[in-house]
Design a protein around this motif. Structure first.
Motif, PDB file in Angstrom:
ATOM      1  N   SER A 221       0.826  -1.219   0.000  1.00 51.81           N
ATOM      2  CA  SER A 221       0.000   0.000   0.000  1.00 51.81           C
ATOM      3  C   SER A 221       0.854   1.261   0.000  1.00 51.81           C
ATOM      4  N   ASN A 222       2.133   1.108   0.358  1.00 49.11           N
ATOM      5  CA  ASN A 222       3.030   2.262   0.404  1.00 49.11           C
ATOM      6  C   ASN A 222       3.970   2.306  -0.795  1.00 49.11           C
ATOM      7  N   ILE A 223       3.504   1.819  -1.948  1.00 46.84           N
ATOM      8  CA  ILE A 223       4.332   1.842  -3.157  1.00 46.84           C
ATOM      9  C   ILE A 223       4.368   3.253  -3.729  1.00 46.84           C
ATOM     10  N   GLY A 224       5.318   3.488  -4.586  1.00 46.64           N
ATOM     11  CA  GLY A 224       5.447   4.787  -5.229  1.00 46.64           C
ATOM     12  C   GLY A 224       4.212   5.128  -6.040  1.00 46.64           C
ATOM     13  N   GLY A 225       3.817   6.380  -5.994  1.00 43.56           N
ATOM     14  CA  GLY A 225       2.629   6.838  -6.712  1.00 43.56           C
ATOM     15  C   GLY A 225       1.413   6.965  -5.825  1.00 43.56           C
ATOM     16  N   ASN A 226       1.354   6.227  -4.729  1.00 43.92           N
ATOM     17  CA  ASN A 226       0.232   6.362  -3.798  1.00 43.92           C
ATOM     18  C   ASN A 226       0.388   7.641  -2.969  1.00 43.92           C
ATOM     19  N   ILE A 227      -0.691   8.098  -2.407  1.00 42.31           N
ATOM     20  CA  ILE A 227      -0.687   9.309  -1.575  1.00 42.31           C
ATOM     21  C   ILE A 227      -0.554   8.885  -0.117  1.00 42.31           C
ATOM     22  N   VAL A 228       0.355   9.525   0.609  1.00 38.72           N
ATOM     23  CA  VAL A 228       0.520   9.249   2.033  1.00 38.72           C
ATOM     24  C   VAL A 228      -0.018  10.443   2.809  1.00 38.72           C
ATOM     25  N   VAL A 229      -0.804  10.159   3.834  1.00 36.02           N
ATOM     26  CA  VAL A 229      -1.349  11.195   4.711  1.00 36.02           C
ATOM     27  C   VAL A 229      -0.918  10.865   6.141  1.00 36.02           C
ATOM     28  N   VAL A 230      -0.202  11.797   6.757  1.00 35.90           N
ATOM     29  CA  VAL A 230       0.209  11.653   8.150  1.00 35.90           C
ATOM     30  C   VAL A 230      -0.599  12.659   8.944  1.00 35.90           C
ATOM     31  N   SER A 231      -1.272  12.204   9.983  1.00 38.48           N
ATOM     32  CA  SER A 231      -2.104  13.118  10.762  1.00 38.48           C
ATOM     33  C   SER A 231      -1.958  12.849  12.258  1.00 38.48           C
ATOM     34  N   ALA A 232      -2.162  13.911  13.003  1.00 34.45           N
ATOM     35  CA  ALA A 232      -2.207  13.838  14.468  1.00 34.45           C
ATOM     36  C   ALA A 232      -3.568  14.374  14.880  1.00 34.45           C
ATOM     37  N   SER A 233      -4.352  13.558  15.550  1.00 35.90           N
ATOM     38  CA  SER A 233      -5.710  13.979  15.905  1.00 35.90           C
ATOM     39  C   SER A 233      -5.965  13.763  17.386  1.00 35.90           C
ATOM     40  N   GLY A 234      -6.983  14.439  17.887  1.00 33.71           N
ATOM     41  CA  GLY A 234      -7.366  14.297  19.290  1.00 33.71           C
ATOM     42  C   GLY A 234      -6.429  14.988  20.259  1.00 33.71           C
ATOM     43  N   LEU A 235      -5.739  16.030  19.801  1.00 33.14           N
ATOM     44  CA  LEU A 235      -4.822  16.766  20.672  1.00 33.14           C
ATOM     45  C   LEU A 235      -5.569  17.923  21.328  1.00 33.14           C
ATOM     46  N   SER A 236      -5.175  18.293  22.533  1.00 31.99           N
ATOM     47  CA  SER A 236      -5.850  19.407  23.211  1.00 31.99           C
ATOM     48  C   SER A 236      -4.846  20.226  24.013  1.00 31.99           C
ATOM     49  N   TRP A 237      -4.993  21.536  23.940  1.00 35.67           N
ATOM     50  CA  TRP A 237      -4.138  22.479  24.654  1.00 35.67           C
ATOM     51  C   TRP A 237      -4.970  23.144  25.739  1.00 35.67           C
ATOM     52  N   ALA A 238      -4.564  22.992  26.991  1.00 37.71           N
ATOM     53  CA  ALA A 238      -5.277  23.611  28.109  1.00 37.71           C
ATOM     54  C   ALA A 238      -4.800  25.051  28.256  1.00 37.71           C
ATOM     55  N   TRP A 239      -5.729  25.979  28.312  1.00 38.68           N
ATOM     56  CA  TRP A 239      -5.387  27.394  28.461  1.00 38.68           C
ATOM     57  C   TRP A 239      -4.702  27.631  29.799  1.00 38.68           C
ATOM     58  N   MET A 240      -3.688  28.463  29.793  1.00 39.33           N
ATOM     59  CA  MET A 240      -3.015  28.793  31.052  1.00 39.33           C
ATOM     60  C   MET A 240      -3.877  29.724  31.894  1.00 39.33           C
ATOM     61  N   VAL A 241      -4.464  30.719  31.244  1.00 37.31           N
ATOM     62  CA  VAL A 241      -5.254  31.726  31.954  1.00 37.31           C
ATOM     63  C   VAL A 241      -6.619  31.831  31.278  1.00 37.31           C
ATOM     64  N   PRO A 242      -7.620  31.081  31.730  1.00 39.13           N
ATOM     65  CA  PRO A 242      -8.936  31.166  31.099  1.00 39.13           C
ATOM     66  C   PRO A 242      -9.747  32.343  31.650  1.00 39.13           C
ATOM     67  N   LEU A 243      -9.329  33.572  31.345  1.00 37.56           N
ATOM     68  CA  LEU A 243     -10.008  34.741  31.889  1.00 37.56           C
ATOM     69  C   LEU A 243     -11.364  34.974  31.230  1.00 37.56           C
ATOM     70  N   LEU A 244     -11.355  35.237  29.937  1.00 38.65           N
ATOM     71  CA  LEU A 244     -12.606  35.546  29.246  1.00 38.65           C
ATOM     72  C   LEU A 244     -13.112  34.358  28.436  1.00 38.65           C
ATOM     73  N   ARG A 245     -12.396  33.252  28.480  1.00 41.05           N
ATOM     74  CA  ARG A 245     -12.792  32.060  27.750  1.00 41.05           C
ATOM     75  C   ARG A 245     -13.252  31.000  28.739  1.00 41.05           C
ATOM     76  N   SER A 246     -13.880  29.995  28.214  1.00 48.93           N
ATOM     77  CA  SER A 246     -14.229  28.884  29.083  1.00 48.93           C
ATOM     78  C   SER A 246     -12.970  28.064  29.367  1.00 48.93           C
ATOM     79  N   ALA A 247     -13.026  27.243  30.348  1.00 48.74           N
ATOM     80  CA  ALA A 247     -11.866  26.458  30.756  1.00 48.74           C
ATOM     81  C   ALA A 247     -11.701  25.199  29.914  1.00 48.74           C
TER      82      ALA A 247
END
Length: 166
Positions: free
Chosen positions: A116-142
């Motif tokens: 499936s990884n032969i030449g000519g095929n399209i490769v897609v690398v993805s990172a999903s389900g990542l989350s960044w916690a806000w340091m200072v949730p002043l005017l935003r939700s937590a």
């Protein structure tokens, strides 16, 4: 005369402290808000760059010693994330959030298995389900900022006979 000036000055000292706090608190809130937003953008861009480097590694059909191509790609991506990938994933194992998918360029359907990884095929690398916690949730939700990144390219033909093991 001197006593009257001193009495005025003593009364003003308390108002300077109150007025200073009215200015400093909103100024610090804006400063930390800008800092927080800029760090979140930096983290997302770092992970996006790492995924792009993983695709660049994938199109050359290289593998690391003792690993298949998919594991080699994931190792390259994890190396470029500056440790953010482990910190951003809920289980703190960044490789669990990475996926490498190959597509047939004509039908645009996912292909799997040997070759499936032969030449000519399209490769897609993805990172999903990542989350960044806000340091200072002043005017935003937590609730944390959730994001996913991906990158794609066309696989090059391998110089050896056949594609490497996945």
């Amino acid at each position: 005369m001197c006593e009257r000036r001193r009495a005025k000055w003593c009364r003003r000292r308390g108002s300077v402290l109150v007025e200073g706090s009215f200015v400093i608190l909103p100024l610090l809130a804006v400063l930390f808000g800008v800092l927080d937003l800029s760090i979140a953008v930096f983290v997302k861009n770092t992970v996006q760059f790492a995924v792009c480097q993983g695709v660049r590694y994938a199109v050359t059909s290289q593998t690391m010693a003792g690993m298949g191509q998919d594991d080699s790609i994931k190792t390259v991506v994890q190396g470029y994330t500056l440790g953010f990938l482990d910190a951003l994933s809920p289980d703190h194992i960044g490789k669990n959030r990475l996926s490498v998918t190959y597509y047939d360029p004509l039908a645009l359907t996912a292909v799997s298995g040997v070759g499936s990884n032969i030449g000519g095929n399209i490769v897609v690398v993805s990172a999903s389900g990542l989350s960044w916690a806000w340091m200072v949730p002043l005017l935003r939700s937590a609730t944390p900022l959730a994001f996913s990144v991906s990158s794609a390219d066309i696989m090059e033909a391998t110089p050896v006979a056949g594609a490497p093991a996945r």
